[in-house]
Write a protein that holds these residues in place. Structure first.
Motif, PDB file in Angstrom:
ATOM      1  N   VAL A  55       0.837  -1.201   0.000  1.00 56.07           N
ATOM      2  CA  VAL A  55       0.000   0.000   0.000  1.00 56.07           C
ATOM      3  C   VAL A  55       0.872   1.252   0.000  1.00 56.07           C
ATOM      4  O   VAL A  55       0.549   2.257  -0.659  1.00 56.07           O
ATOM      5  N   ALA A  56       2.018   1.202   0.682  1.00 53.07           N
ATOM      6  CA  ALA A  56       2.919   2.359   0.746  1.00 53.07           C
ATOM      7  C   ALA A  56       3.491   2.728  -0.619  1.00 53.07           C
ATOM      8  O   ALA A  56       3.877   3.877  -0.842  1.00 53.07           O
ATOM      9  N   THR A  57       3.501   1.783  -1.572  1.00 52.06           N
ATOM     10  CA  THR A  57       3.985   2.095  -2.927  1.00 52.06           C
ATOM     11  C   THR A  57       2.999   2.986  -3.681  1.00 52.06           C
ATOM     12  O   THR A  57       3.363   3.619  -4.676  1.00 52.06           O
ATOM     13  N   GLY A  58       1.750   3.007  -3.232  1.00 57.28           N
ATOM     14  CA  GLY A  58       0.722   3.797  -3.906  1.00 57.28           C
ATOM     15  C   GLY A  58       0.008   3.058  -5.020  1.00 57.28           C
ATOM     16  O   GLY A  58      -1.067   3.473  -5.460  1.00 57.28           O
ATOM     17  N   GLU A  59       0.580   1.956  -5.503  1.00 56.78           N
ATOM     18  CA  GLU A  59      -0.019   1.244  -6.631  1.00 56.78           C
ATOM     19  C   GLU A  59      -1.475   0.816  -6.405  1.00 56.78           C
ATOM     20  O   GLU A  59      -2.322   1.014  -7.281  1.00 56.78           O
ATOM     21  N   PRO A  60      -1.804   0.247  -5.227  1.00 61.23           N
ATOM     22  CA  PRO A  60      -3.180  -0.234  -5.042  1.00 61.23           C
ATOM     23  C   PRO A  60      -4.232   0.863  -4.986  1.00 61.23           C
ATOM     24  O   PRO A  60      -5.425   0.590  -5.089  1.00 61.23           O
ATOM     25  N   LEU A  61      -3.805   2.116  -4.809  1.00 60.74           N
ATOM     26  CA  LEU A  61      -4.762   3.212  -4.652  1.00 60.74           C
ATOM     27  C   LEU A  61      -5.407   3.628  -5.971  1.00 60.74           C
ATOM     28  O   LEU A  61      -6.422   4.321  -5.971  1.00 60.74           O
ATOM     29  N   TRP A  62      -4.846   3.199  -7.082  1.00 55.42           N
ATOM     30  CA  TRP A  62      -5.310   3.673  -8.388  1.00 55.42           C
ATOM     31  C   TRP A  62      -6.003   2.610  -9.221  1.00 55.42           C
ATOM     32  O   TRP A  62      -6.297   2.828 -10.385  1.00 55.42           O
ATOM     33  N   VAL A  63      -6.255   1.434  -8.617  1.00 57.06           N
ATOM     34  CA  VAL A  63      -6.803   0.320  -9.413  1.00 57.06           C
ATOM     35  C   VAL A  63      -7.976  -0.345  -8.703  1.00 57.06           C
ATOM     36  O   VAL A  63      -8.047  -0.374  -7.472  1.00 57.06           O
ATOM     37  N   GLY A  68     -10.197  -2.946  -6.978  1.00 57.42           N
ATOM     38  CA  GLY A  68      -9.854  -4.073  -6.133  1.00 57.42           C
ATOM     39  C   GLY A  68      -8.580  -3.883  -5.336  1.00 57.42           C
ATOM     40  O   GLY A  68      -8.195  -4.756  -4.564  1.00 57.42           O
ATOM     41  N   ALA A  69      -7.892  -2.774  -5.520  1.00 53.72           N
ATOM     42  CA  ALA A  69      -6.657  -2.450  -4.795  1.00 53.72           C
ATOM     43  C   ALA A  69      -5.513  -3.413  -5.097  1.00 53.72           C
ATOM     44  O   ALA A  69      -4.664  -3.673  -4.250  1.00 53.72           O
ATOM     45  N   PHE A  70      -5.486  -3.970  -6.321  1.00 53.68           N
ATOM     46  CA  PHE A  70      -4.382  -4.851  -6.684  1.00 53.68           C
ATOM     47  C   PHE A  70      -4.155  -4.816  -8.188  1.00 53.68           C
ATOM     48  O   PHE A  70      -5.040  -4.463  -8.964  1.00 53.68           O
ATOM     49  N   VAL A 125      -2.179  -7.344 -11.305  1.00 52.34           N
ATOM     50  CA  VAL A 125      -1.533  -8.628 -11.577  1.00 52.34           C
ATOM     51  C   VAL A 125      -0.321  -8.407 -12.478  1.00 52.34           C
ATOM     52  O   VAL A 125       0.539  -9.265 -12.591  1.00 52.34           O
ATOM     53  N   ASP A 126      -0.249  -7.223 -13.083  1.00 49.29           N
ATOM     54  CA  ASP A 126       0.823  -6.915 -14.025  1.00 49.29           C
ATOM     55  C   ASP A 126       1.840  -5.933 -13.437  1.00 49.29           C
ATOM     56  O   ASP A 126       2.639  -5.344 -14.153  1.00 49.29           O
ATOM     57  N   GLY A 127       1.806  -5.769 -12.116  1.00 54.04           N
ATOM     58  CA  GLY A 127       2.720  -4.838 -11.466  1.00 54.04           C
ATOM     59  C   GLY A 127       3.236  -5.429 -10.170  1.00 54.04           C
ATOM     60  O   GLY A 127       3.425  -6.645 -10.050  1.00 54.04           O
ATOM     61  N   LEU A 128       3.429  -4.581  -9.170  1.00 60.80           N
ATOM     62  CA  LEU A 128       3.968  -5.025  -7.884  1.00 60.80           C
ATOM     63  C   LEU A 128       3.065  -6.037  -7.192  1.00 60.80           C
ATOM     64  O   LEU A 128       3.538  -6.891  -6.444  1.00 60.80           O
ATOM     65  N   GLY A 129       1.757  -5.946  -7.440  1.00 58.21           N
ATOM     66  CA  GLY A 129       0.813  -6.856  -6.798  1.00 58.21           C
ATOM     67  C   GLY A 129       0.797  -8.256  -7.371  1.00 58.21           C
ATOM     68  O   GLY A 129       0.163  -9.157  -6.804  1.00 58.21           O
ATOM     69  N   GLY A 130       1.488  -8.466  -8.475  1.00 56.00           N
ATOM     70  CA  GLY A 130       1.469  -9.781  -9.129  1.00 56.00           C
ATOM     71  C   GLY A 130       1.916 -10.916  -8.234  1.00 56.00           C
ATOM     72  O   GLY A 130       1.402 -12.039  -8.329  1.00 56.00           O
ATOM     73  N   ALA A 131       2.859 -10.655  -7.340  1.00 52.02           N
ATOM     74  CA  ALA A 131       3.368 -11.701  -6.446  1.00 52.02           C
ATOM     75  C   ALA A 131       2.350 -12.108  -5.388  1.00 52.02           C
ATOM     76  O   ALA A 131       2.496 -13.155  -4.748  1.00 52.02           O
ATOM     77  N   PHE A 132       1.310 -11.292  -5.217  1.00 56.38           N
ATOM     78  CA  PHE A 132       0.299 -11.581  -4.201  1.00 56.38           C
ATOM     79  C   PHE A 132      -0.950 -12.257  -4.794  1.00 56.38           C
ATOM     80  O   PHE A 132      -1.923 -12.474  -4.087  1.00 56.38           O
ATOM     81  N   VAL A 133      -0.893 -12.552  -6.085  1.00 50.38           N
ATOM     82  CA  VAL A 133      -1.985 -13.270  -6.752  1.00 50.38           C
ATOM     83  C   VAL A 133      -1.503 -14.693  -7.009  1.00 50.38           C
ATOM     84  O   VAL A 133      -0.581 -14.919  -7.788  1.00 50.38           O
ATOM     85  N   ARG A 134      -2.118 -15.648  -6.324  1.00 48.44           N
ATOM     86  CA  ARG A 134      -1.663 -17.037  -6.367  1.00 48.44           C
ATOM     87  C   ARG A 134      -2.084 -17.758  -7.640  1.00 48.44           C
ATOM     88  O   ARG A 134      -1.352 -18.559  -8.197  1.00 48.44           O
ATOM     89  N   GLU A 135      -3.293 -17.439  -8.119  1.00 47.53           N
ATOM     90  CA  GLU A 135      -3.829 -18.167  -9.277  1.00 47.53           C
ATOM     91  C   GLU A 135      -4.948 -17.353  -9.910  1.00 47.53           C
ATOM     92  O   GLU A 135      -5.624 -16.578  -9.224  1.00 47.53           O
ATOM     93  N   ASN A 187      -8.240  -9.801 -18.711  1.00 48.45           N
ATOM     94  CA  ASN A 187      -9.394  -9.194 -18.065  1.00 48.45           C
ATOM     95  C   ASN A 187      -9.018  -8.605 -16.709  1.00 48.45           C
ATOM     96  O   ASN A 187      -9.524  -7.553 -16.316  1.00 48.45           O
ATOM     97  N   VAL A 188      -8.117  -9.271 -15.990  1.00 53.13           N
ATOM     98  CA  VAL A 188      -7.688  -8.790 -14.681  1.00 53.13           C
ATOM     99  C   VAL A 188      -6.862  -7.514 -14.843  1.00 53.13           C
ATOM    100  O   VAL A 188      -6.890  -6.629 -13.994  1.00 53.13           O
ATOM    101  N   VAL A 189      -6.151  -7.400 -15.960  1.00 54.02           N
ATOM    102  CA  VAL A 189      -5.377  -6.191 -16.240  1.00 54.02           C
ATOM    103  C   VAL A 189      -6.311  -5.033 -16.580  1.00 54.02           C
ATOM    104  O   VAL A 189      -6.006  -3.877 -16.323  1.00 54.02           O
ATOM    105  N   GLY A 190      -7.493  -5.356 -17.151  1.00 56.07           N
ATOM    106  CA  GLY A 190      -8.466  -4.295 -17.394  1.00 56.07           C
ATOM    107  C   GLY A 190      -9.233  -4.361 -18.693  1.00 56.07           C
ATOM    108  O   GLY A 190     -10.195  -3.626 -18.878  1.00 56.07           O
ATOM    109  N   VAL A 191      -8.815  -5.241 -19.621  1.00 61.78           N
ATOM    110  CA  VAL A 191      -9.568  -5.394 -20.870  1.00 61.78           C
ATOM    111  C   VAL A 191      -9.390  -6.829 -21.374  1.00 61.78           C
ATOM    112  O   VAL A 191      -8.269  -7.310 -21.514  1.00 61.78           O
ATOM    113  N   SER A 192     -10.499  -7.512 -21.594  1.00 56.54           N
ATOM    114  CA  SER A 192     -10.456  -8.885 -22.090  1.00 56.54           C
ATOM    115  C   SER A 192     -10.291  -8.869 -23.608  1.00 56.54           C
ATOM    116  O   SER A 192     -11.220  -8.515 -24.333  1.00 56.54           O
ATOM    117  N   LEU A 193      -9.114  -9.241 -24.078  1.00 55.69           N
ATOM    118  CA  LEU A 193      -8.864  -9.232 -25.527  1.00 55.69           C
ATOM    119  C   LEU A 193      -9.753 -10.231 -26.270  1.00 55.69           C
ATOM    120  O   LEU A 193     -10.294  -9.885 -27.332  1.00 55.69           O
TER     121      LEU A 193
END
Length: 199
Positions: free
Chosen positions: A142-150, A152-154, A156-166, A173-179
């Motif tokens: 949270v101190a990085t500021g990244e979760p404040l702008w997205v 669900g507050a996470f 998957v394509d940035g710093l939060g990726g390590a906290f997503v298990r599966e 779609n999780v990044v923001g647009v389902s191709l």
């Protein structure tokens, strides 16, 4: 040649489209997302996407042959729609509720063809399984500021990726647009996906 317009300020959506060969013109809708609070998550995501798309498609300075894409994402957890957190404390509370659990990322997509006036819309859903992160990891993230702008507050394509298990479903779609969904919507409007690639 069709002009592809992204009605979103999301850098992740822009990067996803660019990496898929589509070079959009970005026009931010400026829609007040709080006006539709209280709707079920999937409906909220879809209606916000439709509202953003309609707002940008109504502009007089758009090309006549534009495809306008509006998107909006929310994380559904315990039946609630979680958009961007209000502040750092809110992001910490959310992560404490999310860790070790699963949520469903709902992204509404709305595509408007200004040449024909036709509009198609659908919601993509992807299940996200979160890791058992520690309080220390949550505060550091949270101190990085990244979760404040997205949503669900996470991410998957940035710093939060390590906290997503599966992830079950479309990663984009999780990044923001389902191709895959966007390709289907474009086809419904009579556009070949490969024709949208920048050349």
């Amino acid at each position: 040649m069709t002009t592809f317009v992204l009605a979103s300020a999301s850098p992740a959506r822009l990067a996803t489209l660019r990496s898929a060969g589509v070079e959009p013109v970005v026009i931010v809708s400026g829609v007040d997302e709080s006006q539709l609070d209280g709707l079920p998550p999937a409906e909220l995501a879809l209606q916000l996407a439709e509202l953003k798309c309609a707002t940008v498609a109504a502009r007089e300075d758009l090309p006549e042959d534009a495809l306008v894409l509006g998107c909006d994402s929310v994380l559904e957890l315990d039946g609630d729609a979680l958009g961007k957190p209000d502040d750092a404390d809110d992001a910490v509370r959310r992560w404490r509720a999310m860790r070790g659990r699963s949520g469903v990322l709902r992204t509404g997509h709305c595509l408007h063809d200004t040449a024909t006036g036709k509009v198609v819309a659908a919601t993509a859903s992807t299940t996200v399984h979160f890791a058992e992160v520690t309080d220390e990891e949550i505060h550091a993230y949270v101190a990085t500021g990244e979760p404040l702008w997205v949503a669900g507050a996470f991410t998957v394509d940035g710093l939060g990726g390590a906290f997503v298990r599966e992830i079950e479903g479309d990663h984009h779609n999780v990044v923001g647009v389902s191709l895959p969904l966007l390709r289907e919507l474009a086809a419904e409007l009579g556009h070949s996906w490969t024709d949208l690639w920048s050349r």
